[in-house]
Design an enzyme around this catalytic site. Structure first.
Site, PDB file in Angstrom:
ATOM      1  N   CYS A   2      53.201  24.514  40.726  1.00  0.00           N
ATOM      2  CA  CYS A   2      54.713  23.953  40.777  1.00  0.00           C
ATOM      3  C   CYS A   2      54.592  22.671  39.938  1.00  0.00           C
ATOM      4  O   CYS A   2      53.574  22.273  39.331  1.00  0.00           O
ATOM      5  CB  CYS A   2      55.100  23.811  42.157  1.00  0.00           C
ATOM      6  SG  CYS A   2      54.770  25.159  43.268  1.00  0.00           S
ATOM      7  N   ARG A  28      56.062  25.180  34.732  1.00  0.00           N
ATOM      8  CA  ARG A  28      55.236  25.403  35.631  1.00  0.00           C
ATOM      9  C   ARG A  28      55.623  26.212  36.950  1.00  0.00           C
ATOM     10  O   ARG A  28      54.815  26.397  37.798  1.00  0.00           O
ATOM     11  CB  ARG A  28      54.860  23.817  36.206  1.00  0.00           C
ATOM     12  CG  ARG A  28      54.177  23.248  34.997  1.00  0.00           C
ATOM     13  CD  ARG A  28      53.972  21.834  35.418  1.00  0.00           C
ATOM     14  NE  ARG A  28      52.750  21.850  36.806  1.00  0.00           N
ATOM     15  CZ  ARG A  28      51.506  21.855  36.677  1.00  0.00           C
ATOM     16  NH1 ARG A  28      50.830  21.760  35.281  1.00  0.00           N
ATOM     17  NH2 ARG A  28      50.846  21.765  37.533  1.00  0.00           N
ATOM     18  N   TRP A  75      56.947  27.268  42.052  1.00  0.00           N
ATOM     19  CA  TRP A  75      56.417  28.666  41.588  1.00  0.00           C
ATOM     20  C   TRP A  75      55.696  29.324  43.034  1.00  0.00           C
ATOM     21  O   TRP A  75      54.908  28.740  43.387  1.00  0.00           O
ATOM     22  CB  TRP A  75      55.069  28.625  40.757  1.00  0.00           C
ATOM     23  CG  TRP A  75      54.723  30.210  40.429  1.00  0.00           C
ATOM     24  CD1 TRP A  75      53.759  30.696  40.942  1.00  0.00           C
ATOM     25  CD2 TRP A  75      55.206  31.224  39.378  1.00  0.00           C
ATOM     26  NE1 TRP A  75      53.561  31.838  40.495  1.00  0.00           N
ATOM     27  CE2 TRP A  75      54.419  32.241  39.611  1.00  0.00           C
ATOM     28  CE3 TRP A  75      56.201  30.977  38.423  1.00  0.00           C
ATOM     29  CZ2 TRP A  75      54.751  33.386  38.754  1.00  0.00           C
ATOM     30  CZ3 TRP A  75      56.384  32.250  37.776  1.00  0.00           C
ATOM     31  CH2 TRP A  75      55.818  33.158  37.951  1.00  0.00           C
ATOM     32  N   ASN A 101      52.465  20.395  44.770  1.00  0.00           N
ATOM     33  CA  ASN A 101      51.985  21.366  43.923  1.00  0.00           C
ATOM     34  C   ASN A 101      50.607  21.754  44.531  1.00  0.00           C
ATOM     35  O   ASN A 101      49.520  20.908  44.628  1.00  0.00           O
ATOM     36  CB  ASN A 101      51.963  21.113  42.576  1.00  0.00           C
ATOM     37  CG  ASN A 101      51.288  21.967  41.621  1.00  0.00           C
ATOM     38  OD1 ASN A 101      51.231  23.032  41.989  1.00  0.00           O
ATOM     39  ND2 ASN A 101      50.468  21.572  40.771  1.00  0.00           N
ATOM     40  N   GLY A 102      50.239  22.972  44.833  1.00  0.00           N
ATOM     41  CA  GLY A 102      48.908  23.233  45.300  1.00  0.00           C
ATOM     42  C   GLY A 102      49.163  24.382  46.240  1.00  0.00           C
ATOM     43  O   GLY A 102      50.070  24.830  46.677  1.00  0.00           O
ATOM     44  N   GLU A 479      39.448  45.485  28.350  1.00  0.00           N
ATOM     45  CA  GLU A 479      40.462  44.354  28.314  1.00  0.00           C
ATOM     46  C   GLU A 479      39.945  43.325  27.021  1.00  0.00           C
ATOM     47  O   GLU A 479      41.106  42.801  26.616  1.00  0.00           O
ATOM     48  CB  GLU A 479      39.987  43.489  29.780  1.00  0.00           C
ATOM     49  CG  GLU A 479      40.590  42.075  29.830  1.00  0.00           C
ATOM     50  CD  GLU A 479      42.249  42.442  29.671  1.00  0.00           C
ATOM     51  OE1 GLU A 479      42.674  43.521  30.084  1.00  0.00           O
ATOM     52  OE2 GLU A 479      42.788  41.372  29.433  1.00  0.00           O
ATOM     53  N   LYS A 483      43.254  42.317  24.595  1.00  0.00           N
ATOM     54  CA  LYS A 483      43.274  41.030  24.152  1.00  0.00           C
ATOM     55  C   LYS A 483      43.441  41.006  22.531  1.00  0.00           C
ATOM     56  O   LYS A 483      44.212  40.377  21.952  1.00  0.00           O
ATOM     57  CB  LYS A 483      42.209  40.015  24.776  1.00  0.00           C
ATOM     58  CG  LYS A 483      42.476  39.862  26.020  1.00  0.00           C
ATOM     59  CD  LYS A 483      43.685  39.155  26.407  1.00  0.00           C
ATOM     60  CE  LYS A 483      44.773  39.748  26.824  1.00  0.00           C
ATOM     61  NZ  LYS A 483      44.807  40.683  27.990  1.00  0.00           N
ATOM     62  N   GLU A 486      46.515  43.017  20.995  1.00  0.00           N
ATOM     63  CA  GLU A 486      47.780  42.639  21.349  1.00  0.00           C
ATOM     64  C   GLU A 486      48.105  41.166  20.751  1.00  0.00           C
ATOM     65  O   GLU A 486      49.303  40.912  20.224  1.00  0.00           O
ATOM     66  CB  GLU A 486      48.164  42.436  22.579  1.00  0.00           C
ATOM     67  CG  GLU A 486      47.438  41.719  23.704  1.00  0.00           C
ATOM     68  CD  GLU A 486      47.768  41.550  25.134  1.00  0.00           C
ATOM     69  OE1 GLU A 486      48.906  41.638  25.125  1.00  0.00           O
ATOM     70  OE2 GLU A 486      47.070  41.433  25.879  1.00  0.00           O
ATOM     71  N   HIS A 502      29.806  61.283  21.812  1.00  0.00           N
ATOM     72  CA  HIS A 502      30.789  62.293  21.895  1.00  0.00           C
ATOM     73  C   HIS A 502      32.070  62.338  20.955  1.00  0.00           C
ATOM     74  O   HIS A 502      33.244  62.641  21.370  1.00  0.00           O
ATOM     75  CB  HIS A 502      31.410  62.566  23.270  1.00  0.00           C
ATOM     76  CG  HIS A 502      30.251  62.586  24.365  1.00  0.00           C
ATOM     77  ND1 HIS A 502      29.697  63.813  24.524  1.00  0.00           N
ATOM     78  CD2 HIS A 502      29.761  61.410  25.011  1.00  0.00           C
ATOM     79  CE1 HIS A 502      28.644  63.808  25.449  1.00  0.00           C
ATOM     80  NE2 HIS A 502      28.417  62.375  25.803  1.00  0.00           N
ATOM     81  N   LYS A 602      56.468  39.736  28.157  1.00  0.00           N
ATOM     82  CA  LYS A 602      55.485  39.284  29.099  1.00  0.00           C
ATOM     83  C   LYS A 602      55.425  40.416  30.373  1.00  0.00           C
ATOM     84  O   LYS A 602      54.609  40.701  30.916  1.00  0.00           O
ATOM     85  CB  LYS A 602      55.809  38.016  29.739  1.00  0.00           C
ATOM     86  CG  LYS A 602      54.771  37.268  30.805  1.00  0.00           C
ATOM     87  CD  LYS A 602      53.539  37.348  30.297  1.00  0.00           C
ATOM     88  CE  LYS A 602      52.480  37.018  31.327  1.00  0.00           C
ATOM     89  NZ  LYS A 602      51.049  37.093  30.791  1.00  0.00           N
TER      90      LYS A 602
HETATM   91  C1  AGP Z   1      48.170  42.095  29.103  1.00  0.00           C
HETATM   92  O1  AGP Z   1      47.926  40.933  28.155  1.00  0.00           O
HETATM   93  C2  AGP Z   1      49.513  42.394  28.517  1.00  0.00           C
HETATM   94  N1  AGP Z   1      50.467  41.484  28.573  1.00  0.00           N
HETATM   95  C3  AGP Z   1      50.144  43.692  29.413  1.00  0.00           C
HETATM   96  O2  AGP Z   1      49.277  44.605  29.215  1.00  0.00           O
HETATM   97  C4  AGP Z   1      50.118  43.592  30.969  1.00  0.00           C
HETATM   98  O3  AGP Z   1      49.103  43.151  31.517  1.00  0.00           O
HETATM   99  C5  AGP Z   1      50.924  44.769  31.583  1.00  0.00           C
HETATM  100  O4  AGP Z   1      52.383  44.982  30.812  1.00  0.00           O
HETATM  101  C6  AGP Z   1      51.226  44.806  33.241  1.00  0.00           C
HETATM  102  O5  AGP Z   1      51.862  43.779  33.329  1.00  0.00           O
HETATM  103  P1  AGP Z   1      52.015  43.219  35.062  1.00  0.00           P
HETATM  104  O6  AGP Z   1      50.573  43.035  35.576  1.00  0.00           O
HETATM  105  O7  AGP Z   1      52.997  42.155  35.276  1.00  0.00           O
HETATM  106  O8  AGP Z   1      52.453  44.538  35.775  1.00  0.00           O
END
Ligand code: AGP
Length: 607
Positions: A2, A28, A75, A101-102, A479, A483, A486, A502, A602
């Site tokens: 927060c 925040r 938050w 905040n915490g 993962e 990263k 994307e 394979h 996001k």
């Molecule tokens: C991850 O870097 C991406 N922004 C995307 O794959 C994200 O993880 C995915 O859309 C799932 O989002 P969520 O965890 O809010 O469900």
């Protein structure tokens, strides 16, 4: 996470300063907000759920009187976004107001103790115990500083607080443990805030508070003391020449980098979950005939890693399922005896919610793991856990991924203990390893950054990368690939290193960078073989391996030394960090904005 702000002026109204500070802190946390000021011995309070501007349009913060006040933008971690749960929180008498905040770990026991002594609570937050503790100190004759000192000594967990009271209307007391808190020194004005952006337009002269410190702000100046001993601490001020935009990132060039470096703190907060919620979810999981871990993107990778954790620790087969495929894959077979653990940082991902709705319709038990209190997932889950990572502004998930992993590891451990699958020694070792994760990640951040930056510079122009791992680190490879993909848009592959023969190995030719996640775990012998087969085809090998793994270091072109002794099932937590940094620095090398990758949002709330 927060945002808090406090201010005392020699003259003039404090409300406009507090309001502009709230706006600067909005990143925040933005699910509720509030402000308290004191004027002529009276305390004024306005707060509500919703965005700051919407609340201001309804309540008009600007007309609050007084030259001293505090404010907060939230938050939520404990208690859904609502007026009752918004800060500031008051004591019974309404004379003391607190913003925080915490995460207070021991708030439940403090709340029960205070209620037994007749205190009346109006919220479900952990914060509200603080004004009531201070109230008891003041009523016993202590001044505001002494009462606040006595109160914070009872707290366990992270906090940055600011306290005002009509009892001493010319003071603000603030205190810090882990959550950030700075003091600003202006001309006839003193400020405290979660971070610099909140007050940068009013002063560039700051003093940062350290963990375990308490400060008294008055027009006579600021006094800093140690919470442990009460002894006075002398502090040096500093000035900043940041732009406000840069300050919002606490000096980092992008939110993504700031959030990567926030992981030691976010992991500590993910280790401060309320036991009762971990117990509740683990009992549901323990009863499930089948357990499905349902998610998308990065959250799916956390579920994939968790499937190894549940199997290896609790001997439970938990099936990781990409949410968009759940209906096709299991929609006809899921039923009343099954448990669905949906993992979603936003709690609003369309495919996750669709899968959950179907599972509920089939009477399965739906559980949730999210970072967003009040999200749809929390409202439709039978039980849920909030991972307490704070808002993640960068589109690429970083701190929320490692927090998901450590929460899932705690759940797997709880289920293991329910089933008697861990000896006392194994349980103690695992618990200690979990607790060490924040410091392990901190060490990795401090040790690998320069090396990773050099590798990113060296390989930034490559047009293909492979990320390979085995066992639980297939999830880490996926993962790391996501990263890079994307935020740099570079075509990359990730798969179990065993799968190379394979098919995928056909793509490897001289100079193709292949990144191996290669801790000295149960897959070690096989992964050495996989490295050799890639080397034979001219690949350039980058290995994330233990710092003293001479055999492996001698085989590869570059290596990122990693700490020794990390248990296999926790290895994705530290091993993903260099991959996050690598993706970030390659994006910067390519002149891209890591915070705002093209075509992405996001939270994917549409089909
Ligand atoms: C991850 O870097 C991406 N922004 C995307 O794959 C994200 O993880 C995915 O859309 C799932 O989002 P969520 O965890 O809010 O469900």
């Amino acid at each position: 996470m927060c945002g808090i702000i406090g201010c005392i002026l020699s003259s003039g109204l404090v409300a406009p300063i507090l309001f502009s500070g709230l706006k600067r802190l909005e990143y925040r946390g933005y699910d509720s907000a509030g402000m308290a000021t004191i004027c002529e011995g009276k305390l004024y309070l306005k707060k509500d759920s919703g965005k700051i501007d919407d609340i201001n349009a309804r309540l008009n913060f600007m007309d609050m009187p007084g030259s001293l006040g505090i404010a907060h933008t939230r938050w939520a971690t404990h208690g859904a976004p609502s007026r009752e749960n918004a800060h500031p929180h008051l004591d019974c008498s309404g004379r003391i107001a607190v913003v925080h905040n915490g995460v207070i770990e021991n708030f439940l026991e403090l709340k029960r103790e205070l209620e037994d002594r007749g205190h009346r609570f109006t919220s479900r937050t952990d914060t509200e115990v603080i004004p009531h503790l201070i109230e008891e100190g003041v009523e016993s004759g202590l001044n505001l500083y002494e009462a606040t000192l006595q109160a914070v000594r009872r707290l366990r967990g992270s906090y940055a607080i600011a306290v005002i009271s009509t009892v001493e209307p010319d003071k603000i007391v603030c205190a810090r443990n882990e959550s950030p808190l700075i003091v600003g020194i202006g001309d006839g004005a003193y400020y405290c805030a979660s971070d610099i952006p909140a007050i940068l337009e009013y002063t560039r002269n700051f003093i940062s508070m350290d963990n375990g410190e308490i400060a008294i702000l008055s027009l006579g100046g600021v006094e800093f003391r140690k919470i442990s001993s009460g002894e006075i601490v002398s502090k040096k001020s500093f000035t900043v020449d940041w732009s406000v935009e840069l300050a919002e990132k606490q000096g980092y060039p992008h939110f993504m980098l700031k959030e990567i470096y926030e992981q030691p703190l976010s992991l500590r907060n993910a280790l401060r979950l309320q036991e009762q919620y971990l117990d509740l979810l683990s009992r549901f999981i323990d009863r499930g005939e089948r357990v499905f871990l349902v998610a998308c993107g990065t959250s799916y990778h956390a579920c994939l890693a968790a499937s190894y954790m549940f199997s290896k620790i609790a001997k439970v087969a938990a099936f990781p399922v990409v949410a968009s495929e759940f209906l096709e894959q299991y929609g006809d077979s899921v039923g009343i005896d099954d448990v669905i653990l949906a993992v979603s940082q936003s709690g609003e991902t369309y495919d996750v919610l669709r899968a959950v709705d179907h599972a509920r319709m089939k009477a399965a038990t739906v559980l949730g793991l999210t970072n967003t209190v009040g999200s749809t997932l929390t409202r439709i889950s039978r039980a849920y856990i909030v991972q307490q990572s704070g808002p993640e502004i960068g589109v690429a998930a970083t701190k929320t991924f490692t927090s998901q992993l450590i929460v899932l590891a705690q759940l797997a451990m709880k289920v293991a203990n329910l089933r008697g699958k861990l000896s006392q020694q194994e349980s103690d070792h695992l618990r200690d390893s979990l607790k060490s994760m924040p410091e392990v990640v901190n060490r990795v951040l401090n040790s690998c950054a320069d090396n990773v930056k050099l590798l990113a510079k060296r390989y930034a122009k490559k047009n293909l990368f492979l990320f390979l791992g085995r066992g639980i680190n297939v999830a880490t490879a996926l993962e790391g690939r996501l990263k890079l993909l994307e935020i740099t848009y570079i075509p990359s592959l990730a798969f179990s290193a065993a799968e190379s023969k394979h098919g995928p190995i056909s793509i490897v030719e001289k100079g193709v960078p292949v990144i191996f996640i290669a801790p000295r775990d149960s897959t070690r012998k096989e992964i050495v073989g996989n490295i050799m087969e890639m080397k034979a085809r001219g690949a350039e090998i980058i290995a994330l391996c233990e710092e003293d793994d001479g055999e492996l270091i001698g085989l590869v072109d570059h290596h990122i030394p990693m700490p020794k002794g990390v248990p296999d099932i926790l290895s994705p937590i530290p091993y993903v960090v260099p991959l996050q940094l690598f993706a970030y620095y390659v994006a910067v090398e390519r002149g891209l904005d890591p915070d705002k990758p093209r075509n992405l949002a996001k939270s994917v709330t549409v089909p």
